[in-house]
Scaffold this motif. Structure first.
Motif, mmCIF file in Angstrom:
data_model
loop_
_atom_site.group_PDB
_atom_site.id
_atom_site.type_symbol
_atom_site.label_atom_id
_atom_site.label_comp_id
_atom_site.label_asym_id
_atom_site.label_seq_id
_atom_site.Cartn_x
_atom_site.Cartn_y
_atom_site.Cartn_z
ATOM 1 N N ARG A 1 -26.303 23.588 21.233
ATOM 2 C CA ARG A 1 -25.685 23.096 22.471
ATOM 3 C C ARG A 1 -26.351 21.790 22.882
ATOM 4 O O ARG A 1 -27.133 21.747 23.833
ATOM 5 N N HIS B 1 -24.014 15.348 24.962
ATOM 6 C CA HIS B 1 -23.377 14.126 24.451
ATOM 7 C C HIS B 1 -24.083 12.929 25.052
ATOM 8 O O HIS B 1 -24.312 12.874 26.253
ATOM 9 N N ILE C 1 -23.383 9.778 25.571
ATOM 10 C CA ILE C 1 -22.742 8.822 26.492
ATOM 11 C C ILE C 1 -22.277 9.523 27.762
ATOM 12 O O ILE C 1 -22.615 9.097 28.863
ATOM 13 N N THR C 2 -21.541 10.592 27.604
ATOM 14 C CA THR C 2 -20.998 11.239 28.805
ATOM 15 C C THR C 2 -22.004 12.173 29.469
ATOM 16 O O THR C 2 -21.882 12.479 30.648
ATOM 17 N N GLU D 1 -22.411 15.312 28.949
ATOM 18 C CA GLU D 1 -22.010 16.717 29.096
ATOM 19 C C GLU D 1 -22.567 17.551 27.935
ATOM 20 O O GLU D 1 -22.743 17.058 26.829
ATOM 21 N N VAL E 1 -22.229 20.135 25.141
ATOM 22 C CA VAL E 1 -21.129 20.636 24.319
ATOM 23 C C VAL E 1 -21.645 21.740 23.408
ATOM 24 O O VAL E 1 -22.852 21.914 23.248
ATOM 25 N N THR E 2 -20.732 22.483 22.849
ATOM 26 C CA THR E 2 -21.091 23.576 21.959
ATOM 27 C C THR E 2 -20.640 23.234 20.553
ATOM 28 O O THR E 2 -19.486 22.886 20.339
ATOM 29 N N LEU F 1 -23.955 13.920 14.183
ATOM 30 C CA LEU F 1 -24.836 14.406 15.249
ATOM 31 C C LEU F 1 -25.566 13.265 15.942
ATOM 32 O O LEU F 1 -26.262 13.476 16.928
ATOM 33 N N LYS F 2 -25.384 12.043 15.422
ATOM 34 C CA LYS F 2 -26.080 10.916 16.048
ATOM 35 C C LYS F 2 -25.551 10.643 17.455
ATOM 36 O O LYS F 2 -26.205 10.000 18.260
ATOM 37 N N TYR F 3 -24.334 11.125 17.748
ATOM 38 C CA TYR F 3 -23.773 10.910 19.082
ATOM 39 C C TYR F 3 -24.329 11.900 20.095
ATOM 40 O O TYR F 3 -23.998 11.837 21.269
ATOM 41 N N PHE F 4 -25.126 12.856 19.605
ATOM 42 C CA PHE F 4 -25.597 13.907 20.501
ATOM 43 C C PHE F 4 -27.110 13.893 20.578
ATOM 44 O O PHE F 4 -27.793 13.514 19.632
ATOM 45 N N GLU G 1 -16.391 9.941 20.927
ATOM 46 C CA GLU G 1 -16.009 9.059 19.827
ATOM 47 C C GLU G 1 -14.875 9.662 19.000
ATOM 48 O O GLU G 1 -14.762 10.881 18.870
ATOM 49 N N MET H 1 -15.590 19.142 15.697
ATOM 50 C CA MET H 1 -16.829 19.904 15.637
ATOM 51 C C MET H 1 -17.195 20.500 16.994
ATOM 52 O O MET H 1 -17.905 21.493 17.062
ATOM 53 N N VAL H 2 -16.708 19.894 18.051
ATOM 54 C CA VAL H 2 -17.049 20.394 19.380
ATOM 55 C C VAL H 2 -16.084 21.503 19.766
ATOM 56 O O VAL H 2 -14.872 21.351 19.662
ATOM 57 N N LEU H 3 -16.654 22.615 20.192
ATOM 58 C CA LEU H 3 -15.835 23.769 20.559
ATOM 59 C C LEU H 3 -15.123 23.494 21.882
ATOM 60 O O LEU H 3 -15.769 23.119 22.859
#
Lengths: 718, 124
Positions: free
Chosen positions: A51, A54, A56-57, A59, A61-62, A72-75, B2, B10-12
Motif C-alpha cells: 500500500r 502515489h 504526485i497525488t 493518495e 493506493v493498493t 513502482l517509481k511513481y510510488f 500516469e 496495477m492499482v486496485l
C-alpha cells in the motif's frame, strides 16, 4: 523460473455457468485461481499486498501481487513494504486477504452482480477454526458466494498424483511449502491428520537464510540482494547434498571439484579509468612552470628591495639637506624652522639619519659590517658612563642612560656572537669525531645512525601529534571545556591555578621567601603554547642526522611530511569486487529443511518427519493393518515449491531408509508438477459431484455454528 | 496518475461492483487503520485446544517434535564443520583463519550471525 505471475483480465466470466465452482489455491507464497474442471489456473500472482503512496497525488493506493518494478517509481514505497495475510501458514490478516480476493475476482472478470459461483479454497492442515470461519464470513458477506468448501493443499496434490497413477492409495505426502513443511500419511486414499506432522520451515526460511548470508558476506552489495533476486538465485543454484559433511569438506579442501561447484554472479561493473602516472614531459613541464613562478617571485622581491633602497636613499638625502640647511639657521630660529618638517631638535634628525643609514645598509645586505665597524669605536662612544651622576646635567644623564643601554646591547650581541662561534667549533669537532668513527667502521656507524634517526623521528612525531591534539581541543572551543582531555602541561597549570585560588589563609604564608616561588606566575600565565627546548633540540638533532645520512647513505630517504598527511590511496575496484560467489551456500541453505536447528528452529527435519509420521500412525490409529504400514513408504510423494531442489529424492530416500526396518521398500515419487498440482487436484475435485455435496452454504454455516465448522473435513475419495 | 500506471491496471480500484460491501465501507477512513488482527499465537490461545480430546489433531499437536538426530554444528561464517566455539562472541568456527575473521568482526555483524540461528542477545 517456475513461478510466473499471470494476471491478464479474463473475458469469459459471464459465459461460465453459475454452477461451475471457482477454485482457489491460497498458498502463502502464490495465489492461484481458476475454474473447476480446467487444467490450468487462470490467475496466478504472489500473495502479497503493498500500500504505497502515489508520489504526485499523495493518495494511498493498493497494489496486489508482483508488478513491473519499473512502474513502482511513481510510488513511495518507503513506508510500507509488501505484506502478506499469513502468519506461518494460517491466514490472520483478513483485510489483506480481502485486497487479494478483490484483485483476483476482478482479474477473473467478475463484474456487476455478486460472485455467483461455489468456492473451493485451500487451507493448511488443521487450520484453526477462527481463521476458517473468518474466511467463510468474508466470502459469504462481502462477495455473496453461494457455498464454500475447504480442503488441504497437500491432500489435493496427493490425490491428483494418485489419479495420474504416480502414487498409491497408501502413502506419504511430503509437502514443503513457503513457510511450513508437512508430512501427511494417506490410508485408503484419505489423509490421516492424527498422524501428520508439521515443521515450521520452508522456502521462506531458505531464501531468507541465503539472503542474510550473502548480505553478511558482501555488505557492499546489500542493495543488489533483493528478495526477488535471492529467490531466483535459490531456485537456480541451490541443491541438496546427500551428505553435508563430506560435501563441505570438499569445499574446505578446495580444488577443482569445489571450483566447479562454485557459482559466481557478476554484478554490472565498468572499470574505472586508470590514472596514468605523469610522463617525463609532464614532470619537466611542471618543474619549468614552478621555476618560472619562482623566478617571477624573486624578481618581484628584487624590485621591492630596489624601491626600498631608493626610498631610503631619498630620505637620507633629504635629512642631510635639512642638516646642512640647519647650519645656516640661527639657534633661536631652529624650532620655528623645524616645525614644518616635523622634527623637534637637531639630535632627533641626527638619530633619524643613523636609523635610516642602518636600515639602508640592512636593505643592501651589509649588515655585518656595521657591527664590526661599531665595535672598535665602542669605547670612545661611551664617554659618559664612568662619570658619576651628580657631576652631570640632566641632559647628560639622559645621554648617559642611552649610552649605557647601547653598551649593554652591544655587549650582549658580542656575547651571542661568541657563543655562536663556540657552537660552530663544537659542531665541527663533533663532525670530525663522527667522520673518524665512520672511517673506523662504516657499517656499524651507519646502522647506529639509522636507529637513532628512527628513534628521534618517532619522538618528534609523537610530540607533534600531542601538540596538534592539544591545539585541536583548544581550537574548537577556545580554551578547555569541562571534561576535555588536557595534556600534562595544561593539567599542571590548572592544578596551580586551583591551588592558588583555594590556598588562602591555610597556615603561615611563606610565599615569596624563596626566589623560585615567583616562577609560579610564569608557569601560570603560560597557556598551551609553551614549547620546551627539548623538542627543538630533538628536531635539530634529527635534521643533522638526516643530512648526515643523506650524505653517506644513498639508499636513505627521509620521511617526508606530505606522506603522512596524504590519505591512504584506495585500491582501485576490480571486477572481482563486483562478484557474488556462491559456493557452500548452494547446499548450506536448503540444508535447513533437513536440519532446521541450523536456523534456530528446534524441530525435526523432512526425513525425520516422515519417521515421526509413521510412528504416530502406529500409535494413534487403531486397526492399522500391517501391510498398510509396510507399504506406506512404497509411495512417498514429494510436492510443494521447496521440493524442487536437485538431490531431494536421494536425500529423503537415504534419510527414511535409516529409520525403517531393513528391507523396507522405499519409493520417492516426484509430483508431476510440484507447484501447480494442488490447484489441479482441487480443480478436478471441484468438478465432481462430491464437491457440491460437501460444500456448505451461508445458511448451513449460521445454523450449525463454529463448532460444526471446527469438525468440518473434506472427504477426498470417491 | 500516469498513463502507463493506468494501462497496467496495477492499482486496485477502490470500488468493485461485484462486492456487497466495499472496502471503504468496512474500514472507513480516519478510524484507526483497520482492526487489530489476532496473530497466530493469539489465535491458538483462543482456540482452547486443551478443552478437546488430546488425540484429536489440531494445529498445535501436529507440530514436529525436536529432532532426535545428533546435531552437528557448523561454522557460522563458512558453513564448514565447526569443532570450536569462540567464548567471547559465541560464534562457532572451523579453523584459525575463520577465527581471525570473527575476532575482527564488528559486534553488529556478530549479532547478525548469531541471529541467523536465533542465538543473538535480544535486549527487551
Amino acid at each position: 523460473m517456475p513461478f510466473i505471475s499471470q494476471t491478464e483480465r479474463q473475458s469469459d466470466y459471464n459465459l461460465i455457468p453459475s454452477s461451475c465452482p471457482i477454485v482457489i489455491d491460497n498458498g502463502a507464497s502464490y495465489f492461484r485461481m481458476g475454474w473447476a474442471g480446467e487444467s490450468e489456473p487462470r490467475i496466478i500472482f504472489r500473495n502479497i499486498v503493498q500500500r504505497p503512496r502515489h508520489k504526485i497525488t499523495g493518495e494511498t493506493v493498493t497494489i496486489v501481487g508482483d508488478h513491473d518494478p519499473a512502474l513502482l517509481k511513481y510510488f513511495d514505497c518507503t513506508r510500507s513494504g509488501p505484506r502478506s495475510a499469513f502468519d506461518n501458514d494460517v491466514v490472520f490478516q483478513f483485510e489483506i486477504m480481502e485486497y487479494v480476493l478483490d484483485f483476483a475476482f476482478d482479474r477473473l472478470g467478475a463484474d456487476e452482480s455478486p460472485i455467483n459461483h461455489p468456492i473451493l479454497i485451500t487451507e493448511c492442515a488443521c487450520n484453526p477454526v477462527q481463521s476458517r470461519s473468518k474466511m467463510a464470513e468474508l466470502l459469504f458477506e462481502t462477495y455473496g458466494v453461494p457455498s464454500i468448501a475447504f480442503g488441504v493443499d497437500a491432500a489435493f496434490s496427493y490425490k491428483y498424483n494418485q489419479k495420474l497413477g504416480i502414487c498409491d492409495r497408501n502413502g506419504l505426502a511430503i509437502c514443503s511449502g513457503f513457510s511450513t513443511s508437512h508430512v501427511i500419511p494417506f490410508i485408503n486414499g484419505e489423509p490421516v491428520y492424527e498422524a501428520c506432522c508439521r515443521t515450521n520451515v520452508g522456502g521462506y526460511h531458505v531464501t531468507d537464510y541465503l539472503k542474510q548470508l550473502l548480505s553478511l558476506k558482501y555488505p557492499h552489495h546489500m542493495a543488489r540482494l533483493t528478495w526477488e533476486k535471492v529467490e531466483d538465485l535459490k531456485m537456480e543454484h541451490c541443491y541438496i547434498t546427500l551428505d553435508y559433511a563430506s560435501e563441505v569438506r570438499l569445499f574446505q579442501k578446495g580444488g577443482k571439484e569445489a571450483e566447479e561447484k562454485t557459482r559466481c554472479w557478476q554484478l554490472p561493473w565498468t572499470p574505472t579509468p586508470v590514472e596514468e602516472p605523469p610522463s617525463e614531459e609532464e614532470i619537466a613541464r611542471k618543474a619549468a612552470l614552478r621555476e618560472k613562478h619562482g623566478q617571477r617571485l624573486r624578481e618581484m622581491a628584487e624590485a621591492k628591495r630596489c624601491s626600498k633602497i631608493n626610498e631610503l636613499e631619498n630620505e637620507l638625502k633629504g635629512l642631510e639637506f635639512l642638516i646642512q640647511q640647519l647650519r645656516h639657521v640661527n639657534g633661536n630660529d631652529i624650532p620655528s624652522f623645524l616645525s614644518e618638517t616635523g622634527y623637534v631638535s637637531k639630535q632627533e634628525i641626527e638619530s633619524a639619519i643613523v636609523k635610516v643609514t642602518q636600515s639602508l645598509r640592512k636593505a643592501k645586505g651589509e649588515q655585518d659590517e656595521i657591527e664590526e665597524k661599531q665595535d672598535p669605536s665602542g669605547t670612545e662612544k661611551y664617554t659618559l658612563i664612568d662619570i658619576p651622576d651628580n657631576l652631570l646635567t640632566p641632559e647628560q644623564i639622559k645621554e648617559k642612560k642611552r649610552q649605557l643601554f647601547l653598551k649593554t646591547t652591544s655587549e650582549g650581541r658580542q656575547r651571542a656572537k661568541q657563543k655562536r662561534f663556540e657552537q660552530e667549533l663544537e659542531r665541527e669537532r663533533r663532525n670530525k669525531e663522527d667522520e673518524q668513527r665512520r672511517l673506523e667502521n662504516p657499517e656499524v656507524y651507519m646502522e647506529q645512525l639509522r636507529v637513532k634517526y628512527k628513534e628521534l623521528s618517532e619522538k618528534v612525531d609523537q610530540r607533534k601529534k600531542q601538540k596538534t591534539n592539544a591545539n585541536n581541543t583548544t581550537e574548537t572551543n577556545n580554551g578547555v571545556g569541562r571534561g576535555e582531555r588536557l595534556n600534562a602541561a595544561q593539567k599542571e597549570r590548572m592544578r596551580l591555578l586551583t591551588t592558588a585560588a583555594f590556598d588562602r589563609g591555610k597556615g603561615e604564608d611563606t610565599f615569596g621567601i624563596k626566589d623560585e616561588d615567583w616562577q609560579l606566575y610564569k608557569k601560570m600565565s603560560k597557556d598551551n603554547d609553551d614549547e620546551d627546548d627539548t623538542p627543538n633540540e630533538d628536531e635539530a638533532e634529527l635534521a643533522r642526522i638526516g643530512s648526515r645520512l643523506r650524505e653517506i647513505d644513498p639508499t636513505f630517504f627521509p620521511k617526508t611530511e606530505s606522506a603522512g598527511t596524504e590519505p591512504p590511496r584506495l585500491r582501485p575496484l576490480t571486477q572481482e569486487d563486483f562478484q557474488i560467489v556462491i559456493g557452500v551456500e548452494r547446499f548450506r541453505c536448503p540444508e535447513i529443511l533437513f536440519r532446521p536447528n541450523l536456523v534456530g528452529i528446534e524441530q525435526a527435519g523432512l526425513d525425520e518427519m516422515a519417521g515421526v509420521s509413521i510412528q504416530r500412525l502406529k500409535s494413534r490409529v487403531e486397526r492399522l493393518k500391517e501391510e498398510e504400514e509396510e507399504g506406506i513408504t512404497n509411495s512417498v510423494l514429494i510436492t510443494g515449491g521447496s521440493c524442487l531442489y536437485n538431490g531431494m529424492s536421494q536425500r529423503l530416500e537415504d534419510g527414511i531408509r535409516m529409520m525403517r526396518p531393513c528391507g523396507t521398500r522405499i519409493r520417492i515419487l516426484r509430483a508431476s508438477d510440484a507447484v501447480l498440482d494442488t490447484w489441479r487436484g482441487a480443480a478436478s475435485f471441484a468438478s465432481t459431484m462430491h464437491f457440491s455435496r460437501q460444500a456448505f452454504t451461508k445458511m448451513d454455516y449460521y445454523e450449525k455454528g463454529e463448532d460444526w465448522l471446527r469438525g468440518y473435513q473434506l472427504k477426498y475419495s470417491f | 496518475m500516469e498513463q502507463e500506471v493506468i494501462d497496467s491496471e496495477m492499482v486496485l480500484p477502490t470500488h468493485l461492483s461485484f462486492k456487497k460491501i466495499q472496502m471503504y465501507e468496512k474500514y472507513p477512513k480516519g478510524q484507526a487503520r483497520g482492526r487489530h488482527w489476532k496473530h497466530l499465537k493469539q489465535i491458538i490461545q483462543a482456540e482452547n485446544y486443551q478443552n478437546y480430546p488430546a488425540d484429536e489433531p489440531n494445529y498445535v499437536n501436529i507440530e514436529s517434535p525436536p529432532s532426535m538426530h545428533p546435531r552437528k554444528q557448523i561454522c557460522d561464517i563458512t558453513g564448514y564443520e565447526a569443532p570450536y566455539s569462540d567464548p567471547r562472541t559465541h560464534l562457532r568456527y572451523a579453523n584459525t583463519e575463520v577465527f581471525k575473521v570473527i575476532r575482527s568482526l564488528p559486534n553488529e555483524y556478530v549479532q547478525r550471525y548469531l541471529a541467523l540461528r536465533n542465538a543473538a542477545v535480544v535486549l527487551k
